[in-house]
Structures are given as structure tokens and as C-alpha cells.
Design a protein around this motif. Structure first.
Motif, PDB file in Angstrom:
ATOM      1  N   GLN A   1      11.867   7.256 -14.768  1.00  0.00           N
ATOM      2  CA  GLN A   1      10.793   7.423 -13.777  1.00  0.00           C
ATOM      3  C   GLN A   1      10.685   6.199 -12.876  1.00  0.00           C
ATOM      4  OE1 GLN A   1       8.494  10.243 -13.444  1.00  0.00           O
ATOM      5  NE2 GLN A   1      10.400  10.935 -14.366  1.00  0.00           N
TER       6      GLN A   1
ATOM      7  N   ARG B   1      13.558   6.087 -10.393  1.00  0.00           N
ATOM      8  CA  ARG B   1      13.332   7.032  -9.281  1.00  0.00           C
ATOM      9  C   ARG B   1      12.373   6.426  -8.259  1.00  0.00           C
ATOM     10  NH1 ARG B   1      10.346  11.790 -11.021  1.00  0.00           N
ATOM     11  NH2 ARG B   1      10.584  12.588  -8.909  1.00  0.00           N
TER      12      ARG B   1
ATOM     13  N   HIS C   1       1.790   6.517  -7.169  1.00  0.00           N
ATOM     14  CA  HIS C   1       0.905   7.613  -7.585  1.00  0.00           C
ATOM     15  C   HIS C   1       1.675   8.935  -7.643  1.00  0.00           C
ATOM     16  CE1 HIS C   1      -2.973   5.736  -8.010  1.00  0.00           C
ATOM     17  NE2 HIS C   1      -2.942   5.202  -6.800  1.00  0.00           N
ATOM     18  N   ARG C   2       2.554   9.160  -6.656  1.00  0.00           N
ATOM     19  CA  ARG C   2       3.280  10.440  -6.618  1.00  0.00           C
ATOM     20  C   ARG C   2       4.351  10.509  -7.699  1.00  0.00           C
ATOM     21  NH1 ARG C   2       1.936  13.996  -3.088  1.00  0.00           N
ATOM     22  NH2 ARG C   2       0.797  13.335  -1.231  1.00  0.00           N
ATOM     23  N   PHE C   3       5.099   9.409  -7.882  1.00  0.00           N
ATOM     24  CA  PHE C   3       6.248   9.440  -8.813  1.00  0.00           C
ATOM     25  C   PHE C   3       5.824   9.260 -10.267  1.00  0.00           C
ATOM     26  CE2 PHE C   3      10.324   9.532  -6.527  1.00  0.00           C
ATOM     27  CZ  PHE C   3       9.872   9.468  -5.215  1.00  0.00           C
ATOM     28  N   LEU C   4       4.775   8.490 -10.511  1.00  0.00           N
ATOM     29  CA  LEU C   4       4.372   8.210 -11.899  1.00  0.00           C
ATOM     30  C   LEU C   4       3.104   8.962 -12.291  1.00  0.00           C
ATOM     31  CD1 LEU C   4       4.924   4.331 -11.966  1.00  0.00           C
ATOM     32  CD2 LEU C   4       6.585   6.160 -12.442  1.00  0.00           C
ATOM     33  N   SER C   5       2.374   9.467 -11.292  1.00  0.00           N
ATOM     34  CA  SER C   5       1.101  10.138 -11.572  1.00  0.00           C
ATOM     35  C   SER C   5       0.256   9.237 -12.476  1.00  0.00           C
ATOM     36  CB  SER C   5       1.369  11.505 -12.214  1.00  0.00           C
ATOM     37  OG  SER C   5       0.159  12.197 -12.429  1.00  0.00           O
ATOM     38  N   SER C   6      -0.310   9.786 -13.550  1.00  0.00           N
ATOM     39  CA  SER C   6      -1.178   8.955 -14.395  1.00  0.00           C
ATOM     40  C   SER C   6      -0.381   8.022 -15.290  1.00  0.00           C
ATOM     41  CB  SER C   6      -2.072   9.854 -15.239  1.00  0.00           C
ATOM     42  OG  SER C   6      -1.257  10.695 -16.013  1.00  0.00           O
TER      43      SER C   6
ATOM     44  N   VAL D   1       0.839  -1.205   0.000  1.00  0.00           N
ATOM     45  CA  VAL D   1       0.000   0.000   0.000  1.00  0.00           C
ATOM     46  C   VAL D   1       0.879   1.262   0.000  1.00  0.00           C
ATOM     47  CG1 VAL D   1      -1.664   1.339   1.362  1.00  0.00           C
ATOM     48  CG2 VAL D   1      -1.995  -1.122   1.041  1.00  0.00           C
TER      49      VAL D   1
END
Lengths: 473, 473
Positions: free
Chosen positions: A299, A302, A243-248, A236
Motif C-alpha cells: 500500500q 502504491r 487518504h485515498r490510497f490508505l483510507s483509515s 497537502v
């Protein structure tokens, strides 16, 4: 009986005798996908146009004969096959399989309900667009069925369920009227949301005959990674970082328990399954990038560095080629097959708020171990959407058939009561059909059920649309 | 009359006399936002909890008194104020304004219906998350009103309408029962989609008392650009390029016609409006980036270079600072104010498939010029969503009041008939209310209207929920 014969005769006149099947092997239409039930149809009717569907529904309504709409018949909850009475019509949309229009500037495609999902994906890709809905049965399921059941699949974390991909519908009502709600509009606030009412209603309110769906530009690159995580809590945390590093860019996030992976290794020894020996859980991540493969890889690196620093990932591999990426996804896809090889099992399709999944699994695992000693948990699913296929396998060496026979009800009750405790859903993506209609009476709020019955009676007062599915009036 | 007094007395007992307003200046609750109509309320009732709302609805239902739910009363279509009869209760949700829970791992926030939109945005931002719904009235509109009208706004091209941001609702039904449909679930296929039926129903089916909404990680950078485009066709081409080059980084795409911009320059001379003199249209683009400002800028430059090569952009400026970005957005936001300064005008809120907008504007401009010589078109809006505010200003020097008085009906009819021709919607984001209920009878399909009436009668058989709005039974 004579009414029935008259109906069949008039149906033959409406759509042509070859498209009204009453004899021969009708198994493909009357037996459900999981082979749990085989029904009997008064006839299998295969109209070729929306107007033919409307005429068929009008004729059935006049005769008081009920209709079971059917697409690819790949549903999991016995929702698209007739009951055993031999009095129901199967209305197959399979002959309606044309792409009506692809509007590149509007990013939409309008298709007949009988179009096979994979054919739509391929048409869009050839035009340079992505139609992101993707699920195991995409080679045979139809978009009409996807809409009728609001199908989910593996890309929901980014693109949502089928509902989220639909801009408009064409529907034949229970009275045989045609509602042209096809729309390429992204904004339309002119009254009640009829579209979303029909989506997910499993053919109990009307027949979806066509839809306008959203398209996306094709990504420039798609990378897949497999990450070993020490716990579901860690998974989780990894999801939040992704979500923060790859966004959509995050288009896939699938969790797999160690026992589930061990079954793949056991039954498909030719498949290479990395990392799983030392990890209670592994996660498949997919990163879709609109810039380049190099950017996607940077990405991913990272993200995985940050995750390892935080200790929520212990080890990871990023696919170096499309072949490797397919192999990683293939591990995930092989779990249900490996389960089948291992023997009969009890399937669940549940959702829980993502934040509560680790505690749900701890609590429910313990309750099951106590009540059903030796039962083995095959835990995997779309963690990005809070959707687990929390399946139960008979104890090692036990007679699986006997175990299911004796314990399935008890295990379902225990799991679903735990789902209620955690504010979850007993059917995340498979729907209700006839398989879960009785359970829904116990797990859905009476106020919600009351509204559902009122809507069913309002739109299908005769009760001829797929009766005995979703809700009883 | 005595029944009415008995009702008011019992409402005072339910929620306390200070929260049942019958005297003094009630203008804030009985006059609509655009000051088009001022109604009369039997009472303005301000419950403080869901159970109080339920008790109020039960009491009104028993007395046969109808209810007008109201949030911030910022609606554009006279949907949340009482009629002139003095027999309707205004049910204001404003006292219910608590944030119930923010679930970071589940990316959700659960709020009372009376929470002001901007307060929700700020709460989320302080927690490190984005709640993307954003519109002009965000300082006073409430999330309950946003849900009741399925509000749109400036971020729809990326995040969708309010509907797309909602995972679950708590609703008090027309019978005064509480449906707890609050859910942090991204997948739940257990029956009909009641949530989306209440969203956009403008308080005619029940009262939304709380909601669970989606959150997103805050972007690392947000850049704004202004681009001059030679035509609407070029603007549509630019939109397609923006989708390809920015993918979901594209969070804003607003088009503004040259005359609309000239009104801003005329009435707000202190505002600097670049590029517009030589361009029939200008576009405001916003790029939200999860990596860095440098990356956002590089992406923007790639896009604008490609667009200039293709000739769909003739000149462009990218804001160098947040102040500059605000200034560019402020130009867009100033158009309606500049229109008001110029004088009374006729507003439209229409949507058309993006691909057909250029032809729609060509055709409709010509029809208007022919039928209403001198009428001036203030054309601007959310092109990324196919949503235009295609407004009509009286001829220069004409008596605007007289022009509206004589021509508003004729102009609306012409515009809406053209919208029908192009498969569009006469209300893209503002809803129906009482302002457009009669027009809807002419522009919505009879089959759809029939289903809407059946649903209204099924869920509100007494017809006490916001009667005379959306649909008449």
C-alpha cells in the motif's frame, strides 16, 4: 483563616490526614509543566474514590474555597496549578488509578481519571486491543487530564481527539453531586450532550472521576515512511493521496520544516536525519494495516509511486524495521527538545483548515520577517489535522531571553491575527488554561463567549471550579 | 391576540408575506411523520437566510411567542411539530438549501440547514467524495434535522452518528443572535464544546442554520453479505471477528430476527429472503474497500471462513452484483414496512452495550412472554452500534388497536425498566421530542436532568425554543 483551618481539618477527616498535604515541597503540584508559573496551594488533596472527591467538593463549596483539579500536571497552558493566593485547593486525582473494566465484546475500557495514559495503552495491548490516544507526555499524563483538555496527539488523523474516543464520563459536579454518565453506548439520544460539555472544559465545570473509552483491534502491522516534499502545497496534495490510497490505514501524518530538522541535526548529531538537506519540508507518514506487513508495504509503495509521479514527493524512505520506524518518529519528537537546546522560543499551537495552511504560512512568514527581522521559524506539526506548532526562535546570536521579553506579545498578536484571518484556532490541542484566557477574549466570538459564561454560571454558580481558567464570568 | 397579529404582520415584513403561512392546508408542517399527533400553528414561517432567521427569532422573543424549528419533519418522536394551542410558530428551514462550499483538500462541505440529506450525498459523490450519513428518510430529511436529533442510521459502526461527522455549526440563539461556529477545523480547544451542545438538542436551545461536515474518499468497492447465525451470542462473536478482519472496512452490521424476516416474506412475497428458515437470526454485513472489489471479496471470504470455523455463522451469501447487494439491504429496509402491513405495533429504539445484548433479549423476551402472552417480538437493528429496534406486535389474530390501547404503556414500562437494568438507553437514535419527555424523567439520572434544566435556562431563559421537548424547566 479559621474557616480555612476548619476546612483542612474536615478534609483530613474525609480522606485521611496523609492525603491532605499542606507542608513540605509541593512543587510537583503547584508549578506548571513548562515551569512558567509557581503557585501556592491552601492544600494538595488526594482523594482515593469518587465518593471522597464528592465529599471534598461539598466541603470546599460549603467553605467557599475554590478547587483546581489536577491529573499528571503536564498541561501546556497553566491550567492545573493554583494561583499565587494560597487560597485554592489542588484536587489531585492521581490516587484514583484503577482500571474498572475492560469489555472486549463492546470494545470499551472503563478507567479511573487518575490512570496514566501509558498504563491504559499497555493494559489494552495486553488484552489484544489498541487504545490509540498517544502524545509526548503519555508516561505521566492521566486520562482525566486528557479528557479535561481534549488532548490531541499523533493519531488524530485516524482516531480523532480524546473527545472522539470517549463514550461516557463519571463527574462530580460543582455542588459535589455524582453524575454517573459512564456508558458503553455508541448511541444515546436522551437529551443534551453533557459528556462533551465536560470534555475540554479544563475542570471549570466539575471534576471528571472516571471514563469509558473506545478500543480498537490491534493492527497487524504498522509501517512508517519519511517523504521529502518540495513545498507545503505538495504536502497537502500528498495528504489527499494518502487518504485515498490508505483510507483509515493512515494513522500519522506529521510535517517538519527544514530549519526545524536542521536544529535536530545540530543539537543531536548522533541522530541520522535523512532527506532533509534538499527538501523544504519532510513528512512522516504512518500506515497501520489490519492484514499484514506485506500488505502495508505494498500500500505504501502504491502511494509513494503515485505521489512521485505527481511530483508532490521528491524522495522517500520506508522503514525496514521497527527500530528504523522508531528512529523516524524520534526525529519528529526531537524537534521541541532541539528547540529548547537552541534557546528560549515562542510556542504556538494553532489550527487552520488544511487547504489554507500553505497560504497561511506564506503570508505569516512574510509578515514576521518584515516586523521581526531575523526571527527564525520552527514550523512543524500534525498537518493531517491542520494543526501546526508554528514556533518562533530568536534571531541567530541574539539574546533569546531579551528577545522574548521584548517581542513575545507582538509576535503572538501578529500570529493570532493571521490565524483569525484564515479562520483558524489559537489553541488547537493545548487548551486555554490561564495562559490564553485573555487572548480568547479577543479571538473568540462574543456570542460564543456569552454562551460559555452562561453555561459556567449555570453549572458552577459559586465559581469555585478552577476559576480564572478558560472563561471569566 | 393583537400581539399575535402584530407579530405575524412584522414577520411578513421581515421575510415577505408569501413565506408566512397562516391559512390553507398546513398539515405537512403541523402533523408529525408517524401521524401520531396533529398540532395547530400560529403561523408557518419560511425564512430564506440566516439573517432572516435571526430577525424572526428576535421578533418572536419580543412577542414572547415560542418557536418550533423544523427541517424535513421526518422525526419519530413528535419533536418538530407545534402543540395544539395554535400559539407556536413553526420555523421551517426548508428554503435554506444551498451548498455553501465544498473544500476538497480539507475534506469538508459547508451546507445550509435545509439541505436534504440525499442532495448532500449526491453533491459529494459527484465531487468524488463520500458523505456517509445514511438513513431511511434521506430523501426528505434535512441536515439541520439530522444535527438537531443527532441522527444515526446504517453506517454508524464505521462513521459514527451525525455528531461525529460535524466540524462546526452556525446557530441563531434564543435571543436572535448569530453564532458563526462554522469551522473546517479538526482541532480547536478554545473553550466549551458549544457545537456538541446544540447537536441533539432538538431545537430547544437555538436554531441550527448551517453546518460544516466531514467528507471521506469514495470507497473503490462496496460488498454486502447475508450471514445466518445460530444465536445473538453468535452475532456478537461475528461482530468482533468483523472488526478484526475488516477493520474500518466494516461499514454495516445489521441483525434481523427470524420472525421479522418471516413478516417480510409474508407481506412481500415477491422478495427473495435467503437463509432465514433455518436461522434464528440473520446478519447483513457491508464491507467498503478502498483498494478493489477483488480485495473486498477476499477480505469477506477470510472473515466468513473464520466465522464458520468458529461456528458463529452457519451459512452465508455474498452479493455478486450491486443489484444483489441492494436486494439484501432491501430485506432489512422492508422490515418496518412489513410490520406496518401486519398491523399496528409498539416501536422501541433502544441501545445496550453490545456485550450485554444477548442476555438483555433473553431476559426481556421472557418477561414479555409472561406478562403479555402471545405478544410477538419483531427484533432487528444496528447490532454494530448496540442499537435494537425491539418492537412488539399484537398477538396473532388479536385486535391490534385494542391491544395497543390496553398494553402499550405496560409494555413500554417493562421494556424500558429492563433497558435500565442493562445500562442502556431508551432512545438510541430517535431522540426525545414530546413523545418521550415524561419517560425521560424516570429513566435519566436526576443529576443529569438537573444539569440539562440549568443549561436550558441559561441559553433560553424565556423558554421560547421548542418548549415541552427534551426537558421541562
Amino acid at each position: 483563616m479559621s474557616t480555612q483551618n476548619e476546612l483542612i481539618e474536615s478534609l483530613r477527616q474525609i480522606i485521611g490526614a496523609p492525603n491532605v498535604l499542606t507542608e513540605g515541597d509541593l512543587t510537583a503540584w503547584v508549578r506548571d509543566w513548562r515551569k512558567r508559573e509557581t503557585g501556592k496551594a491552601l492544600a494538595v488533596v488526594r482523594p482515593g474514590s469518587t465518593l471522597e472527591v464528592a465529599a471534598v467538593v461539598k466541603a470546599c463549596a460549603a467553605a467557599g474555597v475554590s478547587i483546581v483539579p489536577q491529573g499528571g500536571n503536564t498541561g501546556m497552558v497553566v491550567g492545573s496549578t493554583p494561583d499565587a493566593s494560597g487560597t485554592q485547593i489542588v484536587l489531585s486525582l492521581q490516587r484514583m488509578n484503577s482500571v474498572r473494566a475492560l469489555d472486549a465484546a463492546n470494545l470499551t475500557i472503563t478507567v479511573d481519571a487518575g490512570c496514566v495514559l501509558q498504563a491504559i495503552q499497555e493494559t489494552c495491548e495486553q488484552a489484544g486491543f489498541l487504545f490509540p490516544l498517544s502524545l509526548a507526555s503519555e508516561g505521566s499524563c492521566t486520562i482525566g487530564g486528557n479528557l479535561g483538555t481534549n488532548a490531541g496527539g499523533t493519531q488524530v488523523v485516524r482516531y480523532g481527539n480524546t473527545r472522539d474516543l470517549c463514550l461516557g464520563l463519571e463527574v462530580v459536579t460543582a455542588q459535589g453531586e455524582v453524575w454517573n454518565g459512564l456508558s458503553g453506548l455508541r448511541k444515546d439520544n436522551t437529551g443534551y450532550d453533557l459528556r462533551d460539555l465536560f470534555i475540554g472544559s479544563e475542570g471549570t465545570l466539575g471534576v471528571i472521576t472516571a471514563a469509558t473509552m473506545k478500543l480498537y483491534p490491534l493492527p497487524a502491522a504498522q509501517l512508517t515512511a519519511l517523504a521529502a516534499v518540495p513545498s507545503l502545497d505538495a504536502a497537502v496534495t500528498l495528504l489527499g493521496l494518502a487518504h485515498r490510497f490508505l483510507s483509515s490505514g493512515l494513522t500519522g501524518f506529521e510535517v517538519m520544516g527544514q530549519f526545524a530538522l536542521s536544529l535536530v541535526v545540530k543539537h543531536f548529531p548522533q541522530q541520522r536525519v535523512p532527506l532533509y538537506q534538499d527538501a523544504p519540508y519532510c513528512v512522516v507518514l504512518e500506515n497501520s494495516d489490519h492484514e499484514s506487513e506485506a500488505h502495508a508495504r505494498a500500500q505504501f509503495e502504491r502511494l509513494l509511486e503515485a505521489a512521485m509521479e505527481q511530483g508532490c514527493v521528491t524522495d522517500a524512505v520506508v522503514a525496514e524495521s521497527i527500530t528504523q520506524a522508531r528512529a523516524l518518529w524520534h526525529i519528529r519528537e526531537s524537534i521541541p527538545l532541539a528547540q529548547a537546546e537552541e534557546g528560549l522560543n515562542i510556542k504556538h499551537d494553532i489550527s487552520i483548515p488544511v487547504s489554507r495552511i500553505p497560504e497561511f504560512v506564506r503570508v505569516t512568514d512574510a509578515l514576521l520577517a518584515q516586523a521581526f527581522p531575523g526571527a527564525r521559524l520552527v514550523n512543524y506539526g500534525h498537518l493531517g489535522d491542520g494543526n501546526l506548532h508554528y514556533n518562533v526562535q530568536a534571531p541567530a546570536g541574539a539574546d533569546a531571553a531579551a528577545f522574548l521579553n521584548e517581542q513575545e506579545q507582538g509576535i503572538n498578536t501578529l500570529v493570532y491575527e493571521s490565524v483569525d484571518q484564515f479562520g483558524g484556532s489559537i489553541s488547537a490541542e493545548h487548551g486555554v488554561g490561564s495562559l490564553k484566557i485573555d487572548k480568547l477574549e479577543h479571538h473568540k466570538s462574543p456570542v460564543a463567549l456569552g454562551m460559555m459564561r452562561a453555561i459556567k454560571q449555570a453549572l458552577d454558580p459559586q465559581g469555585i471550579m478552577n476559576p480564572g481558567r478558560v472563561v471569566r464570568v
